[in-house]
Design a protein around this motif. Structure first.
Motif, mmCIF file in Angstrom:
data_model
loop_
_atom_site.group_PDB
_atom_site.id
_atom_site.type_symbol
_atom_site.label_atom_id
_atom_site.label_comp_id
_atom_site.label_asym_id
_atom_site.label_seq_id
_atom_site.Cartn_x
_atom_site.Cartn_y
_atom_site.Cartn_z
ATOM 1 N N GLN A 158 0.974 16.479 14.234
ATOM 2 C CA GLN A 158 0.913 17.541 15.241
ATOM 3 C C GLN A 158 1.588 17.100 16.547
ATOM 4 O O GLN A 158 2.323 17.870 17.170
ATOM 5 N N GLY A 205 4.516 17.747 7.641
ATOM 6 C CA GLY A 205 4.557 18.798 8.645
ATOM 7 C C GLY A 205 5.820 19.611 8.510
ATOM 8 O O GLY A 205 6.918 19.061 8.427
ATOM 9 N N LEU A 208 0.030 24.105 11.024
ATOM 10 C CA LEU A 208 0.411 22.874 11.712
ATOM 11 C C LEU A 208 -0.266 22.794 13.076
ATOM 12 O O LEU A 208 -0.878 21.780 13.430
ATOM 13 N N THR A 209 -0.167 23.859 13.841
ATOM 14 C CA THR A 209 -0.823 23.878 15.150
ATOM 15 C C THR A 209 -2.259 24.363 14.997
ATOM 16 O O THR A 209 -2.591 25.076 14.051
#
Length: 362
Positions: free
Chosen positions: A17, A167, A206-207
């Motif tokens: 992240q 990611g 991801l976030t």
């Protein structure tokens, strides 16, 4: 996912992240600090900064572990300007970073040292212990065009894949096929695909979302897959290392009429397979002495294997991650559902023989 690697997974997700913040700050800039390496492939300031971040964070949590990564710090040692730009990226992240899991090098010298831990690292053989493998930006060529890329983190134990965390800043968590280099996540969140050996493959944003982060387990492939169920992911006319007309002929012989998913980055091809957006890929190199890099495949292949996929080279051999930074024991890749992998492999051989390319087979 409740597995013996829960701590490793937690640390790696936090690191990715933070790495994505670095990559997104660079991808939006006009000057990405791009240089060409000896093999003529590009590298940016984001590649160096992310490799340093991943190494520092995971080393802090697991100090006995070793590392392999794509980049070395030679160019940073040769250029004070480049070195300062990479260090500035990390310092700016430190100012914004509130996650305690994220650790950064303490100085530019330590930054270079940690990058070199990866750049000179080797996966090792069965007695190698725990080795983390990083590709800080897989798909740098498309990254500099503001297109798709991936951040690959893998953990090997005794040279075997046990954990994969990838990611994908441009890939939606609920992506539908076909996806490609130009796919954009309209939400801007991206996704993380991850898997642990024996525990399946999962995907999440991801976030961090405002509410609780939803984690979805990927459904296994049917045990009775048929040839008509095949859906491809490949790389169409973007690399000169593969035999494009052989790839096309293989698809035609298998009855695959759609181009399917299309990615330059190998890690994103494995992600497509692991998320069920495709279920087969074939890659034949033009020469027997060409091969893959361990950071382009280690860990990411586990995403597909954990949903019931089988991966070999075109000779039918398992992919050997123990031989070094280059996968010199293997030639190419054949990935398909276990039930029909042998049929796909046979088709590859038939096409290469029909095209007079028997020299590409063992």
């Amino acid at each position: 996912m409740d597995s013996p690697y829960s701590k490793e997974l937690h640390v790696a997700i936090g690191a990715i992240q933070s790495a994505a913040k670095i990559s997104q700050s660079v991808i939006s800039a006009e000057d990405k600090g791009t240089i060409k390496k000896d093999d003529l492939s590009p590298v940016t300031v984001a590649d160096f900064a992310i490799q340093a971040l991943l190494t520092a964070t995971i080393h802090h949590a697991f100090p006995a572990d070793k590392f392999v990564g794509e980049e070395s710090a030679a160019d940073l040692r040769d250029s004070q300007t480049l070195r300062d730009r990479v260090w500035d990226l990390l310092r700016r992240l430190e100012e914004d970073e509130k996650q305690s899991l994220c650790k950064l090098p303490e100085s530019p010298d330590q930054m270079c040292e940690m990058i070199d831990w990866c750049g000179f690292g080797e996966p090792g053989g069965p007695g190698a212990g725990r080795v983390w493998v990083f590709d800080p930006i897989d798909g740098t060529k498309t990254f500099v065009q503001r297109e798709a890329y991936a951040i690959n983190v893998a953990l090997l134990e005794a040279s075997k894949q046990v954990l994969s965390i990838v990611g994908c800043p441009t890939l939606p968590v609920d992506a539908e096929a076909p996806v490609s280099n130009t796919t954009v996540d309209p939400s801007g969140q991206g996704c993380i695909a991850f898997a642990a050996k024996g525990y399946g493959t999962y995907v999440r944003t991801l976030t961090e979302s405002l509410g609780s982060t939803q984690v979805r387990k990927i459904e296994p492939l049917p045990e009775t897959a048929m040839p008509q169920d095949l859906r491809a992911v490949s790389c169409y006319h973007m690399l000169d290392s593969g035999v494009d007309d052989a790839h096309q002929a293989i698809m035609e012989r298998l009855g695959i009429s759609s181009r399917g998913c299309d990615f330059l980055a190998w890690v994103l091809r494995w992600v497509s397979l692991g998320l069920g957006l495709a279920n087969m890929t074939v890659w034949v190199y033009k020469r027997r002495d060409r091969g893959g890099n361990v950071w382009d495949h280690a860990g990411a292949m586990l995403l597909f294997e954990e949903i019931g996929g089988k991966i070999t080279d075109i000779d039918g051999k398992d992919i050997d991650l123990s031989v070094g930074r280059k996968l010199t024991s293997n030639h190419g890749f054949v990935a398909a559902p276990r039930a029909i992998h042998a049929m796909v492999l046979q088709t590859v051989h038939e096409v290469l023989q029909a095209q007079g390319r028997v020299h590409l087979l063992a």
